[in-house]
Design an enzyme around this catalytic site. Sequence first.
Site, mmCIF file in Angstrom:
data_model
loop_
_atom_site.group_PDB
_atom_site.id
_atom_site.type_symbol
_atom_site.label_atom_id
_atom_site.label_comp_id
_atom_site.label_asym_id
_atom_site.label_seq_id
_atom_site.Cartn_x
_atom_site.Cartn_y
_atom_site.Cartn_z
ATOM 1 N N ASP A 134 32.203 29.720 -57.070
ATOM 2 C CA ASP A 134 33.379 29.033 -56.515
ATOM 3 C C ASP A 134 34.411 30.084 -56.111
ATOM 4 O O ASP A 134 34.865 30.877 -56.947
ATOM 5 C CB ASP A 134 33.959 28.080 -57.572
ATOM 6 C CG ASP A 134 35.019 27.145 -56.992
ATOM 7 O OD1 ASP A 134 35.744 27.569 -56.056
ATOM 8 O OD2 ASP A 134 35.129 26.009 -57.470
ATOM 9 N N GLY A 167 33.412 26.328 -52.262
ATOM 10 C CA GLY A 167 34.737 26.034 -52.809
ATOM 11 C C GLY A 167 35.761 25.930 -51.676
ATOM 12 O O GLY A 167 35.442 26.224 -50.516
ATOM 13 N N GLU A 195 34.657 27.947 -42.206
ATOM 14 C CA GLU A 195 34.946 26.511 -42.352
ATOM 15 C C GLU A 195 36.395 26.242 -41.922
ATOM 16 O O GLU A 195 36.755 25.132 -41.553
ATOM 17 C CB GLU A 195 34.706 26.086 -43.807
ATOM 18 C CG GLU A 195 34.398 24.614 -43.959
ATOM 19 C CD GLU A 195 34.042 24.210 -45.398
ATOM 20 O OE1 GLU A 195 33.899 25.097 -46.260
ATOM 21 O OE2 GLU A 195 33.922 23.006 -45.638
HETATM 22 C C1 6MZ Z 1 33.387 19.975 -47.703
HETATM 23 N N1 6MZ Z 1 32.889 21.305 -47.589
HETATM 24 C C2 6MZ Z 1 32.729 22.162 -48.630
HETATM 25 N N2 6MZ Z 1 33.175 23.436 -48.482
HETATM 26 C C3 6MZ Z 1 33.134 24.305 -49.510
HETATM 27 N N3 6MZ Z 1 32.658 24.001 -50.731
HETATM 28 C C4 6MZ Z 1 32.192 22.754 -50.917
HETATM 29 C C5 6MZ Z 1 32.185 21.797 -49.887
HETATM 30 N N4 6MZ Z 1 31.634 20.675 -50.369
HETATM 31 C C6 6MZ Z 1 31.322 20.923 -51.680
HETATM 32 N N5 6MZ Z 1 31.691 22.174 -52.012
HETATM 33 C C7 6MZ Z 1 31.589 22.826 -53.341
HETATM 34 O O1 6MZ Z 1 30.672 22.092 -54.152
HETATM 35 C C8 6MZ Z 1 31.317 21.600 -55.338
HETATM 36 C C9 6MZ Z 1 30.733 20.269 -55.740
HETATM 37 O O2 6MZ Z 1 29.385 20.416 -56.125
HETATM 38 P P1 6MZ Z 1 28.908 21.193 -57.447
HETATM 39 O O3 6MZ Z 1 29.927 20.922 -58.533
HETATM 40 O O4 6MZ Z 1 28.813 22.646 -57.105
HETATM 41 O O5 6MZ Z 1 27.573 20.574 -57.756
HETATM 42 C C10 6MZ Z 1 32.790 21.543 -54.959
HETATM 43 O O6 6MZ Z 1 33.613 21.582 -56.111
HETATM 44 C C11 6MZ Z 1 32.935 22.780 -54.065
HETATM 45 O O7 6MZ Z 1 33.089 23.949 -54.853
#
Ligand code: 6MZ
Length: 339
Positions: A134, A167, A195
């Site tokens: 993250d 993240g 992004e």
């Molecule tokens: C929308 N675009 C995005 N950009 C960046 N990071 C993202 C994301 N979408 C999700 N996450 C990352 O994935 C985590 C949730 O899944 P996990 O807890 O890891 O399984 C989020 O807290 C973020 O750190």
Amino acid sequence: MNTLEFCRVLPKIELHAHLNGSLSEKTLKSLGCLNKSVSEYQGLTSINNKIERTLHECFELFKIAHLATKNPDSVYLAAQSVIKDFADDNVRYLELRTTPRAEDGMTKEEYIESVVKAIKDSKKPLVKLILSVDRRHDILVSQNTVAVILSMRNKYPDIIKGIDLSGNPHLGCFDKELFNKAKENGLKTTIHCAEIINNDEVMEILNFGPNRIGHATFLNPNYSGSIENWESYCKKKIPAEFCLTSNVVCGTAKSYKEHHMQEWIKNGLPFSINTDDKGVFCTSLSEEYEHAQNNFNLSNTDLWTIAYNAIDHSFASIQEKALMKKELKEWKTQNQHQF
Ligand SMILES: CNc1ncnc2c1ncn2[C@@H]1O[C@H](COP(=O)(O)O)[C@@H](O)[C@H]1O
Ligand SMILES: [Zn+2]
């Protein structure tokens, strides 16, 4: 057969799915998330509301999902249900990614063990795991995460294949040394890149040279990217992982039609189509393929080719890739009337 029906039966490859962002409403409820939170969550995420979310608002939603996965059992059930959802959507190969998280009574290692167990217990699809760092965490926390990831990879080398940087893109930064360490130790790398508009960071990421990049939204000069970065990208041809609905809901892409994927199609650059967070964005991989077909005038053969090419972008072994290619080719032969 209409477009969505074809997209549903097409065997697909998913390379960019965050575990906790992929939890369905049913799973969140069964994991004991407060009903109020769930309805709030769904209300906030429904694209049918046609409400744009800022990235910050989307990141608030992950906190709700994280409430549902605070111990090894719930992490196992969450992973199991997400794998089943993808299998039901005809996904033949899934690269699931998740951020190892320590909670009261659960270490990062135990978190990973639970996901690995769910993967091992699943019959289909073929699933590999990418572990995320993250970007909001400080360097000491991230170094610890990478150390944990490497030791767990040594324990489960057939399942844990890669490392990801994700993240909130407004926070933290890309740390080249950290990712070099992972790369030198044999992990494949995928980085959320561009992004938001950040040409300096994009340059650092391109110089590092990951195996894949996520989103790549603001990389092309028509999308506020620098000409220098775009030229460097076109030379390297790093496969991009596109997540259309995620970008439209977060407002980083103005609409499906204006999604930057069109620049990759126009220039013959490598990409795959993915869901990102199918729970948060109320989508499925079939629907993502349907959006691509409807907005970029793609034929059924084009969609099949996108799925087929994603096999080469994957972190599967050479033998696994060969088997998947055979499966997709056989499916095409058996379904010739659809093309
Ligand atoms: C929308 N675009 C995005 N950009 C960046 N990071 C993202 C994301 N979408 C999700 N996450 C990352 O994935 C985590 C949730 O899944 P996990 O807890 O890891 O399984 C989020 O807290 C973020 O750190
Ligand atoms: Zn993502």
